[in-house]
Scaffold this motif. Structure first.
Motif, PDB file in Angstrom:
ATOM      1  N   VAL A 457      16.016  -3.983  -4.868  1.00 22.44           N
ATOM      2  CA  VAL A 457      14.897  -4.915  -4.997  1.00 22.44           C
ATOM      3  C   VAL A 457      13.729  -4.206  -5.677  1.00 22.44           C
ATOM      4  O   VAL A 457      13.202  -3.223  -5.155  1.00 22.44           O
ATOM      5  N   MET A 458      13.314  -4.717  -6.832  1.00 24.33           N
ATOM      6  CA  MET A 458      12.193  -4.128  -7.565  1.00 24.33           C
ATOM      7  C   MET A 458      10.963  -4.999  -7.385  1.00 24.33           C
ATOM      8  O   MET A 458      10.943  -6.167  -7.760  1.00 24.33           O
ATOM      9  N   THR A 459       9.903  -4.438  -6.780  1.00 28.99           N
ATOM     10  CA  THR A 459       8.676  -5.207  -6.552  1.00 28.99           C
ATOM     11  C   THR A 459       7.739  -5.121  -7.751  1.00 28.99           C
ATOM     12  O   THR A 459       7.908  -4.261  -8.628  1.00 28.99           O
ATOM     13  N   THR A 460       6.731  -5.997  -7.775  1.00 24.97           N
ATOM     14  CA  THR A 460       5.812  -6.023  -8.923  1.00 24.97           C
ATOM     15  C   THR A 460       4.337  -6.131  -8.542  1.00 24.97           C
ATOM     16  O   THR A 460       3.470  -5.942  -9.398  1.00 24.97           O
ATOM     17  N   SER A 461       4.019  -6.439  -7.294  1.00 21.93           N
ATOM     18  CA  SER A 461       2.618  -6.765  -6.956  1.00 21.93           C
ATOM     19  C   SER A 461       1.663  -5.587  -7.119  1.00 21.93           C
ATOM     20  O   SER A 461       0.476  -5.784  -7.387  1.00 21.93           O
ATOM     21  N   ASN A 462       2.164  -4.360  -6.954  1.00 25.41           N
ATOM     22  CA  ASN A 462       1.277  -3.198  -7.081  1.00 25.41           C
ATOM     23  C   ASN A 462       1.197  -2.742  -8.537  1.00 25.41           C
ATOM     24  O   ASN A 462       1.477  -1.607  -8.881  1.00 25.41           O
ATOM     25  N   HIS A 463       0.821  -3.663  -9.392  1.00 24.70           N
ATOM     26  CA  HIS A 463       0.714  -3.412 -10.834  1.00 24.70           C
ATOM     27  C   HIS A 463      -0.490  -4.182 -11.345  1.00 24.70           C
ATOM     28  O   HIS A 463      -0.769  -5.284 -10.890  1.00 24.70           O
ATOM     29  N   LYS A 464      -1.209  -3.577 -12.262  1.00 25.01           N
ATOM     30  CA  LYS A 464      -2.308  -4.278 -12.900  1.00 25.01           C
ATOM     31  C   LYS A 464      -1.796  -5.627 -13.402  1.00 25.01           C
ATOM     32  O   LYS A 464      -0.711  -5.661 -13.981  1.00 25.01           O
ATOM     33  N   PRO A 465      -2.446  -6.742 -13.168  1.00 25.96           N
ATOM     34  CA  PRO A 465      -3.861  -6.926 -12.803  1.00 25.96           C
ATOM     35  C   PRO A 465      -4.166  -6.904 -11.309  1.00 25.96           C
ATOM     36  O   PRO A 465      -5.253  -7.314 -10.898  1.00 25.96           O
ATOM     37  N   PHE A 466      -3.211  -6.464 -10.465  1.00 28.95           N
ATOM     38  CA  PHE A 466      -3.442  -6.324  -9.020  1.00 28.95           C
ATOM     39  C   PHE A 466      -3.827  -7.650  -8.366  1.00 28.95           C
ATOM     40  O   PHE A 466      -4.724  -7.717  -7.518  1.00 28.95           O
ATOM     41  N   THR A 467      -3.130  -8.703  -8.757  1.00 34.01           N
ATOM     42  CA  THR A 467      -3.383 -10.019  -8.174  1.00 34.01           C
ATOM     43  C   THR A 467      -2.257 -10.389  -7.216  1.00 34.01           C
ATOM     44  O   THR A 467      -1.096 -10.011  -7.420  1.00 34.01           O
ATOM     45  N   TYR A 468      -2.604 -11.156  -6.185  1.00 30.04           N
ATOM     46  CA  TYR A 468      -1.661 -11.526  -5.140  1.00 30.04           C
ATOM     47  C   TYR A 468      -2.249 -12.721  -4.395  1.00 30.04           C
ATOM     48  O   TYR A 468      -3.417 -13.095  -4.602  1.00 30.04           O
ATOM     49  N   PRO A 469      -1.482 -13.360  -3.511  1.00 32.65           N
ATOM     50  CA  PRO A 469      -2.003 -14.542  -2.809  1.00 32.65           C
ATOM     51  C   PRO A 469      -3.241 -14.216  -1.987  1.00 32.65           C
ATOM     52  O   PRO A 469      -3.300 -13.188  -1.310  1.00 32.65           O
ATOM     53  N   GLU A 470      -4.207 -15.086  -2.060  1.00 29.45           N
ATOM     54  CA  GLU A 470      -5.444 -14.895  -1.287  1.00 29.45           C
ATOM     55  C   GLU A 470      -5.177 -15.154   0.200  1.00 29.45           C
ATOM     56  O   GLU A 470      -4.278 -15.898   0.580  1.00 29.45           O
ATOM     57  N   GLY A 471      -5.998 -14.530   1.045  1.00 29.49           N
ATOM     58  CA  GLY A 471      -5.950 -14.786   2.467  1.00 29.49           C
ATOM     59  C   GLY A 471      -4.925 -13.979   3.230  1.00 29.49           C
ATOM     60  O   GLY A 471      -4.811 -14.112   4.453  1.00 29.49           O
ATOM     61  N   LYS A 472      -4.191 -13.119   2.559  1.00 31.47           N
ATOM     62  CA  LYS A 472      -3.159 -12.328   3.232  1.00 31.47           C
ATOM     63  C   LYS A 472      -3.729 -11.032   3.811  1.00 31.47           C
ATOM     64  O   LYS A 472      -3.302 -10.572   4.862  1.00 31.47           O
ATOM     65  N   ILE A 473      -4.660 -10.444   3.095  1.00 33.61           N
ATOM     66  CA  ILE A 473      -5.284  -9.189   3.524  1.00 33.61           C
ATOM     67  C   ILE A 473      -6.788  -9.328   3.364  1.00 33.61           C
ATOM     68  O   ILE A 473      -7.279 -10.338   2.844  1.00 33.61           O
ATOM     69  N   ASP A 474      -7.526  -8.308   3.775  1.00 31.69           N
ATOM     70  CA  ASP A 474      -8.988  -8.395   3.759  1.00 31.69           C
ATOM     71  C   ASP A 474      -9.619  -7.867   2.474  1.00 31.69           C
ATOM     72  O   ASP A 474     -10.832  -7.651   2.412  1.00 31.69           O
ATOM     73  N   ILE A 475      -8.803  -7.651   1.428  1.00 28.87           N
ATOM     74  CA  ILE A 475      -9.325  -7.228   0.124  1.00 28.87           C
ATOM     75  C   ILE A 475      -9.016  -8.340  -0.874  1.00 28.87           C
ATOM     76  O   ILE A 475      -7.852  -8.732  -1.027  1.00 28.87           O
ATOM     77  N   PRO A 476     -10.024  -8.891  -1.563  1.00 30.58           N
ATOM     78  CA  PRO A 476      -9.786 -10.006  -2.487  1.00 30.58           C
ATOM     79  C   PRO A 476      -8.808  -9.633  -3.606  1.00 30.58           C
ATOM     80  O   PRO A 476      -8.788  -8.499  -4.086  1.00 30.58           O
ATOM     81  N   SER A 477      -8.020 -10.603  -3.998  1.00 29.23           N
ATOM     82  CA  SER A 477      -7.053 -10.405  -5.074  1.00 29.23           C
ATOM     83  C   SER A 477      -7.746 -10.030  -6.374  1.00 29.23           C
ATOM     84  O   SER A 477      -8.833 -10.520  -6.688  1.00 29.23           O
ATOM     85  N   GLY A 478      -7.113  -9.135  -7.139  1.00 32.77           N
ATOM     86  CA  GLY A 478      -7.605  -8.786  -8.463  1.00 32.77           C
ATOM     87  C   GLY A 478      -8.763  -7.822  -8.494  1.00 32.77           C
ATOM     88  O   GLY A 478      -9.359  -7.607  -9.554  1.00 32.77           O
ATOM     89  N   THR A 479      -9.086  -7.206  -7.333  1.00 31.76           N
ATOM     90  CA  THR A 479     -10.258  -6.322  -7.295  1.00 31.76           C
ATOM     91  C   THR A 479      -9.898  -4.848  -7.439  1.00 31.76           C
ATOM     92  O   THR A 479     -10.791  -4.007  -7.451  1.00 31.76           O
ATOM     93  N   GLY A 480      -8.600  -4.531  -7.523  1.00 26.04           N
ATOM     94  CA  GLY A 480      -8.255  -3.137  -7.756  1.00 26.04           C
ATOM     95  C   GLY A 480      -6.981  -2.710  -7.069  1.00 26.04           C
ATOM     96  O   GLY A 480      -6.329  -3.474  -6.353  1.00 26.04           O
TER      97      GLY A 480
END
Length: 661
Positions: A457-480
């Motif tokens: 399984v090859m993941t992709t979320s930890n790649h620029k532009p660093f975007t992911y579904p909102e509300g899952k963690i306490d860091i806003p999507s796309g901020t780094g």
């Protein structure tokens, strides 16, 4: 002198030269300031950096402007200023300045990601325009960039017109002799650079940043285009082939192995488990290859930001390898290391090369043990040749295809991730939660068949532009990057929580490892700390959790798993059982597409493509390299491993059909 080098007919050419030199200087100065904390900023080093840069700028100009230069040389004087002359000149100048502005803009985005001038990665990106353009659009204000680019081109044309540069080019009496005198120096420089100068000669410093800043982006791009595969035997220090193979084979003697053809230059062998009390197990195996997860992000490896709570918890409930190194700096290099269990070879990854199907991979070991094999990717697996590589080596494909077909010779099953299975998607594919949900769904189906499965399984979320579904963690999507790392960790936790509810969980082993670090850049030839990645083997039923401090490499993880499961198996893999390594067996392979490193006992041997061999002491505390006295036995081991790996690829020694003969 300038009058002779740039007569009036060459006025526009002179303007282009001044523009290119000025822009290149500004780019170089920007990179110098950008990386000031890393560069060698002594006066002598600064002067040499910029003088070397000017030298390569002139060489780049001589090649880049050759078509227009030859046009000016051969175009008859009687047709100066004609409609044809004006059309060709205006169009040529427009294209030229568009290219240089675009390339300089591109260099900033490339430097932001890799802290390097253009290299073979930039060449590869030309092929995958959809993902790259979409990624740039999601990472940067693309309309603003394009608007700025077009405005600069228009402004340059306007200023050139107002300063009557075009008028001087069209209205003059420059003779053939004058044109010849002005052309010959540039032709001489072009020939000199084409035949006698390489991009590697810009690497005059021990500081990698100074070397990269000394280069010219366009020249580096075409150098990479020409040299994306390097023959080890031609460019690196070598030894007699038989001796190299003997050195590599000797590494396996402490382990219980039996070479199939002891007198042949190959490493194909039977591996027997060392512990005869182990009953062979055949659990399902789900391997999660995490995009760009550097070891430095885990609290369990020294971080203090608490962005990987799930993985930090797993470190206490798994076989946790905390002294493990990636072999390269790209996803395809990690895939190569993991599936082929091979040290990196010069140039691009084998995943991207020809003759990359029908190979002996870890998938063959699973196949011989009765497993189905599946490759999951959240984007379209045509990217980076992944589908051809995995499909051509017996893996079924589950990806987010957009209609790109597999090669007709590849007969494996391909399953699409459908629109109704996607909750979030960016340039690189669906979010990690979505890919894991697909893994769960396919695992349920496989469980019903009663046949064990191996999922890559090859993941992709930890790649620029660093975007992911909102509300899952306490860091806003796309901020780094920190947010992407924390979401990646969250998604793994959610996946394992769901997996624990499944009837197949108790009989499933989870292997988790990064493909490479988030950044490999540094001031040294090879920045050792930037290859350090985490690896876990979780849910083993016959091994208690343990922290493994053994120095090892990506290539060793699956041979370790096979041994742990008690398998006897045929192997063409370089990797060894980490748990059975003696202190003298410990080593790691690190590299980029030109530098090949061999790490052992806090010493690093770096092999370069000019047959260079540099030997360093590595200080892990400040991640510095210091030249030390050459160790010939160390050198032989380093060269042997890399030479044999390259030889096996080029002589067909990785091919299944060759091994079966």
């Amino acid at each position: 002198m300038l009058t002779y080098l740039f007569p009036k007919r060459f006025s526009l050419l002179k303007a282009f030269v001044l523009l290119f030199i000025s822009l290149s200087f500004l780019v170089r100065l920007t990179f110098f300031i950008w990386g000031f904390s890393e560069v060698d900023a002594h006066l002598g080093a600064i002067i040499k950096t910029f003088i070397t840069g000017l030298f390569y700028d002139v060489g780049t100009l001589s090649i880049f402007m050759m078509p227009f230069l030859l046009y000016l040389f051969i175009f008859p004087k009687k047709w100066y200023g004609s409609l044809v002359d004006r059309a060709i000149t205006w169009f040529g100048f427009f294209i030229a300045i568009l290219i240089i502005y675009f390339s300089f803009f591109g260099e900033f985005t490339f430097w932001d990601e890799f802290q390097r001038r253009f290299n073979f990665i930039a060449v590869d990106y030309l092929i995958y325009t959809y993902e790259v353009v979409k990624n740039i659009n999601e990472s940067y204000p693309l309309p603003l960039l394009l608007g700025t680019l077009i405005s600069l081109v228009a402004l340059t044309l306007f200023i050139s017109f107002k300063r009557k540069v075009f008028h001087a080019t069209f209205k003059n009496e420059t003779t053939f002799k004058q044109r010849a005198f002005a052309t010959l120096p540039w032709v001489a420089i072009c020939v000199f650079f084409s035949f006698f100068i390489t991009n590697a000669q810009a690497e005059w410093s021990k500081n990698r940043y100074n070397n990269e800043i000394s280069k010219a982006g366009i020249y580096s791009f075409f150098a990479a285009f020409r040299n994306n595969e390097l023959a080890f035997s031609e460019f690196y220090s070598t030894m007699p082939e038989t001796e190299a193979f003997a050195n590599v084979k000797n590494q396996y003697l402490p382990f219980k192995v039996e070479f199939t053809h002891p007198n042949k230059n190959e490493i194909y062998r039977t591996v027997h488990t060392l512990d005869t009390t182990i009953v062979a197990l055949k659990p399902n195996v789900i391997f999660i290859c995490i995009e760009s997860l550097s070891g430095k992000y885990l609290n369990s490896l020294g971080n203090d930001e608490n962005i990987t709570p799930v993985l930090d918890s797993l470190a206490n409930h798994s076989l946790f390898f905390n002294n493990l190194y990636a072999t390269g700096t790209r996803t395809v290099r990690g895939m190569e290391a993991i599936t082929l269990s091979i040290p990196p070879t010069p140039g691009r990854s084998i995943v991207k090369r020809s003759n990359n199907t029908g190979l002996f991979t870890i998938g063959e070991v699973f196949k011989n043990q009765g497993y189905d094999r599946n490759f999951f990717y959240g984007g379209d697996g045509y990217f980076d040749n992944m589908n051809t590589f995995f499909g051509g080596n017996g893996f079924n494909i589950i990806d987010r295809g957009r209609g790109f077909l597999l090669d007709e010779a590849i007969t494996v099953k391909r399953t699409n991730i459908e629109d109704d299975e996607v909750t979030f998607e960016n340039a690189w594919g669906v979010c990690d939660e979505d890919i894991y949900n697909k893994v769960l769904k396919e695992a349920d189906i496989a469980h019903e068949s009663g046949k064990p499965f191996f999922d890559f399984v090859m993941t992709t979320s930890n790649h620029k532009p660093f975007t992911y579904p909102e509300g899952k963690i306490d860091i806003p999507s796309g901020t780094g990057r920190n947010g992407a790392v924390k979401y990646t960790d969250f998604a793994i936790g959610a996946f394992l929580k769901e997996a624990q509810k499944k009837p197949w969980f108790a009989n499933t082993v989870f292997v988790i490892m990064s493909d490479h670090c988030a950044s490999s850049a540094g001031k040294w030839e090879l920045d050792v700390a930037n290859y350090h990645i985490p690896a876990f083997i979780y849910n083993l039923q016959n091994k208690p959790p343990a922290k493994i401090n053994t120095l090892c490499s990506q290539i060793d993880v699956f041979p370790t798993l096979f041994s742990t499961l008690g398998w006897n198996y045929e192997s063409n893999l370089f990797g060894m059982d980490i748990l059975k390594m003696r202190p003298q067996d410990e080593r790691a392979f690190i590299g980029n597409y030109r530098k090949l490193g061999y790490l052992k006992d806090n010493k690093v041997m770096v092999l370069g493509d000019g047959e260079t061999v540099n030997f360093y002491d590595w200080n892990a505390l400040d991640n510095s390299l210091k030249n030390t006295t050459m160790d010939e036995s160390f050198k032989k081991l380093a060269i042997s491993n890399y030479q044999v790996a390259d030889e096996l690829y080029h002589n067909g020694g990785l091919q299944l059909k060759s091994l079966k003969e």
